[in-house]
Scaffold this active site. Structure first.
Site, PDB file in Angstrom:
ATOM      1  N   ASP A   1     -16.247  12.077   5.878  1.00 57.57           N
ATOM      2  CA  ASP A   1     -16.939  12.065   4.607  1.00 57.57           C
ATOM      3  C   ASP A   1     -18.288  11.571   4.611  1.00 57.57           C
ATOM      4  O   ASP A   1     -19.118  11.920   3.858  1.00 57.57           O
ATOM      5  CB  ASP A   1     -16.011  11.080   3.714  1.00 57.57           C
ATOM      6  CG  ASP A   1     -14.734  11.673   3.478  1.00 57.57           C
ATOM      7  OD1 ASP A   1     -14.314  12.944   3.626  1.00 57.57           O
ATOM      8  OD2 ASP A   1     -13.816  11.081   2.583  1.00 57.57           O
TER       9      ASP A   1
ATOM     10  N   HIS B   1      -9.078  12.795   3.313  1.00 58.61           N
ATOM     11  CA  HIS B   1     -10.219  11.912   3.695  1.00 58.61           C
ATOM     12  C   HIS B   1     -10.034  11.531   5.003  1.00 58.61           C
ATOM     13  O   HIS B   1      -9.304  11.055   5.580  1.00 58.61           O
ATOM     14  CB  HIS B   1      -9.906  10.699   2.467  1.00 58.61           C
ATOM     15  CG  HIS B   1     -10.147  10.954   1.060  1.00 58.61           C
ATOM     16  ND1 HIS B   1     -11.182  10.332   0.323  1.00 58.61           N
ATOM     17  CD2 HIS B   1      -9.669  11.933   0.086  1.00 58.61           C
ATOM     18  CE1 HIS B   1     -11.253  10.865  -0.959  1.00 58.61           C
ATOM     19  NE2 HIS B   1     -10.466  11.841  -1.100  1.00 58.61           N
TER      20      HIS B   1
ATOM     21  N   ASP C   1     -18.939   5.444   5.288  1.00 60.18           N
ATOM     22  CA  ASP C   1     -17.685   5.632   4.331  1.00 60.18           C
ATOM     23  C   ASP C   1     -16.882   4.714   4.974  1.00 60.18           C
ATOM     24  O   ASP C   1     -16.496   4.634   6.297  1.00 60.18           O
ATOM     25  CB  ASP C   1     -17.138   7.285   4.141  1.00 60.18           C
ATOM     26  CG  ASP C   1     -16.061   7.329   3.057  1.00 60.18           C
ATOM     27  OD1 ASP C   1     -16.229   7.063   2.205  1.00 60.18           O
ATOM     28  OD2 ASP C   1     -15.030   7.775   3.767  1.00 60.18           O
TER      29      ASP C   1
ATOM     30  N   GLU D   1     -12.253   3.987   5.084  1.00 58.20           N
ATOM     31  CA  GLU D   1     -10.883   4.112   4.384  1.00 58.20           C
ATOM     32  C   GLU D   1     -10.017   2.889   4.433  1.00 58.20           C
ATOM     33  O   GLU D   1     -10.265   1.783   5.302  1.00 58.20           O
ATOM     34  CB  GLU D   1     -10.093   5.122   5.297  1.00 58.20           C
ATOM     35  CG  GLU D   1     -10.751   6.663   5.259  1.00 58.20           C
ATOM     36  CD  GLU D   1     -11.043   7.346   3.862  1.00 58.20           C
ATOM     37  OE1 GLU D   1      -9.976   6.683   3.064  1.00 58.20           O
ATOM     38  OE2 GLU D   1     -11.493   8.143   3.712  1.00 58.20           O
TER      39      GLU D   1
ATOM     40  N   GLU E   1       0.579   5.286  -1.400  1.00 60.12           N
ATOM     41  CA  GLU E   1      -0.386   5.662  -1.995  1.00 60.12           C
ATOM     42  C   GLU E   1      -1.721   5.834  -1.226  1.00 60.12           C
ATOM     43  O   GLU E   1      -2.342   6.927  -1.259  1.00 60.12           O
ATOM     44  CB  GLU E   1      -0.663   5.160  -3.027  1.00 60.12           C
ATOM     45  CG  GLU E   1       0.570   4.753  -4.479  1.00 60.12           C
ATOM     46  CD  GLU E   1       1.421   3.685  -3.785  1.00 60.12           C
ATOM     47  OE1 GLU E   1       1.195   2.969  -2.632  1.00 60.12           O
ATOM     48  OE2 GLU E   1       2.163   3.422  -4.620  1.00 60.12           O
TER      49      GLU E   1
END
Length: 228
Positions: free
Chosen positions: A155, A150, A7, A9, A52
């Site tokens: 994750d 997250h 995963d 980010e 965000e």
């Protein structure tokens, strides 16, 4: 079979528009069993973190400022990935960022032939249902109570558990050997000293049929004769 569940980010949603990968987490599976080997790294994206994106993963400009740039970790990451299939949730997104970073530092892209997308799997297995990682963890009874924000490695670890369940669960860890069944770290010996019994004929003998008929006469008001 070795597989890597991973995963990422990022600073945003589009590698094409200049967003960067800031974290990657990888979990190694062999025959769909976690080996305990993982790879995890943060990267300095050399750009500011939009509010965000920060709200999703909590990785700030200050936190990432002293982290290595991706190119200094690229070879280390590629060595861990090897030539194994790569499993990700909405894998196209993660592949786009991974390949953008590899291209930017002069490495070859990872072939999408190696991509295993658990979102695509979930859509086939559970059409019409929610396919987010959270929703699927709930469906398969995977504890995610520690997931506040997250995080790439967290994750990836959740996704590894989910992927194992979606592809058969822990029973796929059963490996038949000549004299034993191996279940993860436990070995159950099979006993080979039992007497051999020859298989019986499938058709009952005349004597057996007669004894069965006599037994049936002793049953009063059988259910299968009601309404006859």
């Amino acid at each position: 079979m070795r597989e890597i569940v991973f995963d990422t980010e990022t600073t945003g949603l589009s590698a094409r528009d200049g967003d960067r990968m800031v974290e990657i987490g990888c979990v190694e599976l062999v025959n769909r069993v976690e080996t305990g080997r993982t790879y995890h790294a943060y990267f300095n994206p050399e750009r500011s973190m939009p509010a965000e994106a920060y709200a999703v993963h909590g990785l700030s400009d200050t936190f990432l400022s002293d982290k290595p740039k991706f190119d200094s970790k690229a070879d280390e990451l590629l060595e861990f990935l090897g030539d194994s299939p790569l499993v990700a949730h909405n894998a196209g997104f993660d592949f786009s960022f991974l390949n953008a970073e590899l291209t930017a530092c002069g490495r070859a892209e990872v072939s999408r032939d190696r991509m295993v997308d658990t979102v695509a799997m979930a859509r086939q297995m559970h059409p019409g249902a929610k396919h987010s990682l959270d929703a699927l963890c709930t469906r398969y009874g995977i504890d995610r109570s520690h997931r506040v924000k997250h995080g790439a490695l967290l994750d990836a670890e959740l996704l590894a558990q989910l992927y194992i369940e979606m592809t058969g669960g822990r029973q796929i860890g059963l490996v038949l050997a000549e004299d034993a069944v191996v279940v993860e770290t436990a070995t159950i010996a099979l006993h080979n000293d039992r007497p051999f019994l020859a298989p019986r004929a499938h058709q009952p003998s005349a004597d057996e049929l007669a004894r069965h008929a006599e037994f049936m006469k002793k049953i009063s008001n059988p259910l299968w004769q009601e309404g006859a």
